[in-house]
Design a protein around this motif. Sequence first.
Motif, PDB file in Angstrom:
ATOM      1  N   LYS A  22       0.852  -1.190   0.000  1.00 20.14           N
ATOM      2  CA  LYS A  22       0.000   0.000   0.000  1.00 20.14           C
ATOM      3  C   LYS A  22       0.889   1.241   0.000  1.00 20.14           C
ATOM      4  CE  LYS A  22      -3.467   2.263   2.892  1.00 20.14           C
ATOM      5  NZ  LYS A  22      -4.289   2.130   4.103  1.00 20.14           N
ATOM      6  N   PRO A  23       0.716   2.150  -0.966  1.00 20.76           N
ATOM      7  CA  PRO A  23       1.509   3.381  -0.929  1.00 20.76           C
ATOM      8  C   PRO A  23       1.262   4.126   0.383  1.00 20.76           C
ATOM      9  CG  PRO A  23       0.384   3.158  -3.021  1.00 20.76           C
ATOM     10  CD  PRO A  23      -0.182   2.101  -2.113  1.00 20.76           C
ATOM     11  N   GLY A  24       2.316   4.653   0.973  1.00 19.92           N
ATOM     12  CA  GLY A  24       2.158   5.375   2.227  1.00 19.92           C
ATOM     13  C   GLY A  24       3.480   5.680   2.881  1.00 19.92           C
ATOM     14  N   ILE A  25       3.358   6.190   4.102  1.00 21.75           N
ATOM     15  CA  ILE A  25       4.520   6.516   4.935  1.00 21.75           C
ATOM     16  C   ILE A  25       4.735   5.345   5.891  1.00 21.75           C
ATOM     17  CG2 ILE A  25       5.532   8.172   6.547  1.00 21.75           C
ATOM     18  CD1 ILE A  25       4.815   9.317   3.704  1.00 21.75           C
ATOM     19  N   TYR A  26       5.969   4.877   5.966  1.00 19.02           N
ATOM     20  CA  TYR A  26       6.320   3.694   6.753  1.00 19.02           C
ATOM     21  C   TYR A  26       7.536   3.950   7.629  1.00 19.02           C
ATOM     22  CZ  TYR A  26       3.366   0.810   3.714  1.00 19.02           C
ATOM     23  OH  TYR A  26       2.298   0.263   3.045  1.00 19.02           O
ATOM     24  N   ARG A  27       7.646   3.146   8.670  1.00 17.51           N
ATOM     25  CA  ARG A  27       8.913   2.911   9.348  1.00 17.51           C
ATOM     26  C   ARG A  27       9.291   1.495   8.929  1.00 17.51           C
ATOM     27  NH1 ARG A  27       6.434   5.403  14.162  1.00 17.51           N
ATOM     28  NH2 ARG A  27       7.051   7.578  14.062  1.00 17.51           N
ATOM     29  N   ILE A  28      10.544   1.327   8.566  1.00 14.71           N
ATOM     30  CA  ILE A  28      11.002   0.039   8.050  1.00 14.71           C
ATOM     31  C   ILE A  28      11.936  -0.566   9.090  1.00 14.71           C
ATOM     32  CG2 ILE A  28      12.165  -1.131   6.154  1.00 14.71           C
ATOM     33  CD1 ILE A  28      11.391   1.310   4.383  1.00 14.71           C
ATOM     34  N   HIS A  29      11.481  -1.642   9.718  1.00 11.38           N
ATOM     35  CA  HIS A  29      12.214  -2.265  10.814  1.00 11.38           C
ATOM     36  C   HIS A  29      13.091  -3.409  10.309  1.00 11.38           C
ATOM     37  CE1 HIS A  29       9.790  -0.181  13.879  1.00 11.38           C
ATOM     38  NE2 HIS A  29       8.807  -0.311  12.996  1.00 11.38           N
ATOM     39  N   ALA A  30      14.343  -3.409  10.743  1.00 11.14           N
ATOM     40  CA  ALA A  30      15.280  -4.480  10.416  1.00 11.14           C
ATOM     41  C   ALA A  30      15.139  -5.594  11.440  1.00 11.14           C
ATOM     42  CB  ALA A  30      16.708  -3.939  10.433  1.00 11.14           C
ATOM     43  N   HIS A  31      15.327  -6.816  11.001  1.00  7.49           N
ATOM     44  CA  HIS A  31      15.293  -7.963  11.905  1.00  7.49           C
ATOM     45  C   HIS A  31      16.717  -8.273  12.342  1.00  7.49           C
ATOM     46  CE1 HIS A  31      11.061  -9.547  10.939  1.00  7.49           C
ATOM     47  NE2 HIS A  31      11.142  -8.288  10.550  1.00  7.49           N
ATOM     48  N   ILE A  32      17.162  -7.548  13.347  1.00 10.21           N
ATOM     49  CA  ILE A  32      18.511  -7.714  13.888  1.00 10.21           C
ATOM     50  C   ILE A  32      18.366  -8.043  15.371  1.00 10.21           C
ATOM     51  CG2 ILE A  32      20.681  -6.522  14.423  1.00 10.21           C
ATOM     52  CD1 ILE A  32      20.249  -4.801  11.980  1.00 10.21           C
ATOM     53  N   ILE A  33      19.185  -8.941  15.850  1.00 10.12           N
ATOM     54  CA  ILE A  33      19.148  -9.277  17.272  1.00 10.12           C
ATOM     55  C   ILE A  33      19.657  -8.079  18.063  1.00 10.12           C
ATOM     56  CG2 ILE A  33      20.123 -10.776  19.050  1.00 10.12           C
ATOM     57  CD1 ILE A  33      20.213 -12.975  16.897  1.00 10.12           C
TER      58      ILE A  33
END
Length: 148
Positions: free
Chosen positions: A7-18
């Motif tokens: 979906k077009p929009g504003i996001y926070r993109i979270h990394a999967h890091i320990i």
Amino acid sequence: MPPIPVKPGIYRIHAHIIGPGTQLTATEHAVKYGAPVIADRANPLPIEQEWAIEPTEPMPGAPYVIHLALQENAGIVTPEDKLWVNSVPRGEWTKFTFESVLGGVKIISERGLACAAGYRGQQIELTEPKPEFQQTWTLEFIRPIDAE
């Protein structure tokens, strides 16, 4: 895997890091090809951690571009297979697709390479797609692009 629609929009993109919560973050200082894009701790400054994801054209299956939400002219480019934010013409921004993977999505560049974050503070690199958690991301929808 086939690409999935986002979906077009504003996001926070979270990394999967320990370790502590980590997000895709534009650094404050530009060097070489622009501001490096890194995986860093959650920071309350939205100018560095909120990203607009939008299709390159209004048709199903079109790839996406990613730019800083609060700086519409600052898009992601990928010289040397690393992510940078730079105010270059939109046509020079890297195009991405998204694939569903266990626990999130994989972000794939137009060259077929996956965004990877190996550790907190590392500049995001493009690598051959593999089933690794360092290539898995969570897209947290914040708001539509037109909403302030």
